[in-house]
Design a protein around this motif. Structure first.
Motif, mmCIF file in Angstrom:
data_model
loop_
_atom_site.group_PDB
_atom_site.id
_atom_site.type_symbol
_atom_site.label_atom_id
_atom_site.label_comp_id
_atom_site.label_asym_id
_atom_site.label_seq_id
_atom_site.Cartn_x
_atom_site.Cartn_y
_atom_site.Cartn_z
ATOM 1 N N MET A 63 -11.682 -42.462 -16.541
ATOM 2 C CA MET A 63 -10.754 -41.322 -16.038
ATOM 3 C C MET A 63 -10.786 -39.923 -16.278
ATOM 4 S SD MET A 63 -8.326 -42.042 -14.205
ATOM 5 C CE MET A 63 -6.441 -41.912 -13.873
ATOM 6 N N GLY A 64 -11.195 -39.922 -17.754
ATOM 7 C CA GLY A 64 -11.417 -38.489 -18.385
ATOM 8 C C GLY A 64 -12.569 -37.804 -17.374
ATOM 9 N N ALA A 65 -13.608 -38.720 -17.435
ATOM 10 C CA ALA A 65 -14.734 -38.027 -16.729
ATOM 11 C C ALA A 65 -14.261 -37.427 -15.199
ATOM 12 C CB ALA A 65 -15.964 -39.039 -16.402
ATOM 13 N N LEU A 66 -13.492 -38.236 -14.496
ATOM 14 C CA LEU A 66 -12.931 -38.063 -13.111
ATOM 15 C C LEU A 66 -12.381 -36.466 -13.323
ATOM 16 C CD1 LEU A 66 -12.267 -38.514 -10.195
ATOM 17 C CD2 LEU A 66 -10.609 -40.038 -10.911
ATOM 18 N N HIS A 67 -11.350 -36.588 -14.162
ATOM 19 C CA HIS A 67 -10.707 -35.335 -14.195
ATOM 20 C C HIS A 67 -11.547 -34.052 -14.586
ATOM 21 C CE1 HIS A 67 -7.256 -37.932 -14.257
ATOM 22 N NE2 HIS A 67 -6.118 -37.129 -14.498
ATOM 23 N N ALA A 68 -12.389 -34.230 -15.398
ATOM 24 C CA ALA A 68 -13.170 -33.316 -15.741
ATOM 25 C C ALA A 68 -14.202 -32.918 -14.559
ATOM 26 C CB ALA A 68 -14.239 -33.505 -16.859
ATOM 27 N N GLN A 69 -14.666 -33.890 -13.832
ATOM 28 C CA GLN A 69 -15.125 -33.396 -12.349
ATOM 29 C C GLN A 69 -14.569 -32.806 -11.589
ATOM 30 O OE1 GLN A 69 -17.332 -36.618 -10.646
ATOM 31 N NE2 GLN A 69 -18.204 -37.232 -12.606
ATOM 32 N N LEU A 70 -13.157 -33.120 -11.525
ATOM 33 C CA LEU A 70 -12.331 -32.302 -10.509
ATOM 34 C C LEU A 70 -11.865 -30.976 -11.038
ATOM 35 C CD1 LEU A 70 -9.998 -35.524 -9.383
ATOM 36 C CD2 LEU A 70 -11.640 -34.319 -7.953
ATOM 37 N N VAL A 71 -11.634 -31.012 -12.224
ATOM 38 C CA VAL A 71 -11.170 -29.502 -12.999
ATOM 39 C C VAL A 71 -12.360 -28.691 -12.587
ATOM 40 C CG1 VAL A 71 -10.739 -28.317 -15.045
ATOM 41 C CG2 VAL A 71 -9.538 -30.578 -14.391
ATOM 42 N N ALA A 72 -13.709 -29.241 -13.078
ATOM 43 C CA ALA A 72 -14.726 -28.156 -12.657
ATOM 44 C C ALA A 72 -15.008 -27.595 -11.315
ATOM 45 C CB ALA A 72 -16.070 -28.930 -12.954
#
Length: 172
Positions: A63-72
């Motif tokens: 879930m954190g990885a998904l958020h990081a990819q979207l924020v990027a």
């Protein structure tokens, strides 16, 4: 693997806190994050994620990885996201989450997924896809939606949504 909250990692806990501080409130759902705040968010999350061990596969916190990819992929302005092919990878992960995970579990995880999606939509499209004033019912619904989001009132928001869906069902 890993729980949706990703509570066992101090880094992911801090990333989740930073996201919630920036975009996780009711008020962030009705207006795009100012550009300087969006840029700061991208930089600060990047710095935090650099603390992960080299070769880290993010399996402890998908879930954190998904958020990081979207924020990027927060665009620099309206329309920038729509032309980006680099968004496909996180979208595939997002679709998997939305199909396979329980939405109540997503909400209880503490990650501001829907607020982030709202921000991406507003940053990408601006007001391009807002209803026209000529569609009085839909326009009024969106005005009410914006007001209730600003006020942070979930019960009236849900009731207003139900009324809107009911009136739309009668049209067909």
């Amino acid at each position: 693997g890993g729980d949706l909250g990703c509570g066992s990692s101090a880094i992911w806990t801090k990333v989740k806190y930073q996201l919630n501080s920036s975009i996780g409130s009711w008020s962030s759902c009705h207006a795009p994050l100012p550009r300087h705040d969006a840029e700061y968010l991208v930089i600060s999350l990047g710095e935090e994620l650099e603390r992960l061990p080299e070769g880290h596969d993010n399996s402890d916190c998908a879930m954190g990885a998904l958020h990081a990819q979207l924020v990027a992929r927060i665009p620099e302005g309206p329309g920038a996201l729509s032309s980006s092919s680099s968004i496909r990878s996180p979208l595939a992960l997002l679709l998997r989450f939305l199909r396979e995970m329980s939405w109540p579990a997503l909400l209880k995880s503490g990650w501001p997924l829907f607020a982030l999606l709202s921000q991406l939509q507003m940053l990408a499209k601006g007001s391009d896809d807002m209803p026209s004033e000529t569609d009085v019912v839909t326009f009024q619904y969106y005005q009410d939606l914006k007001r209730l989001l600003k006020e942070g009132k979930p019960d009236p928001l849900a009731k207003r949504g139900a009324v809107f869906l009911e009136t739309q069902g009668k049209k067909t």
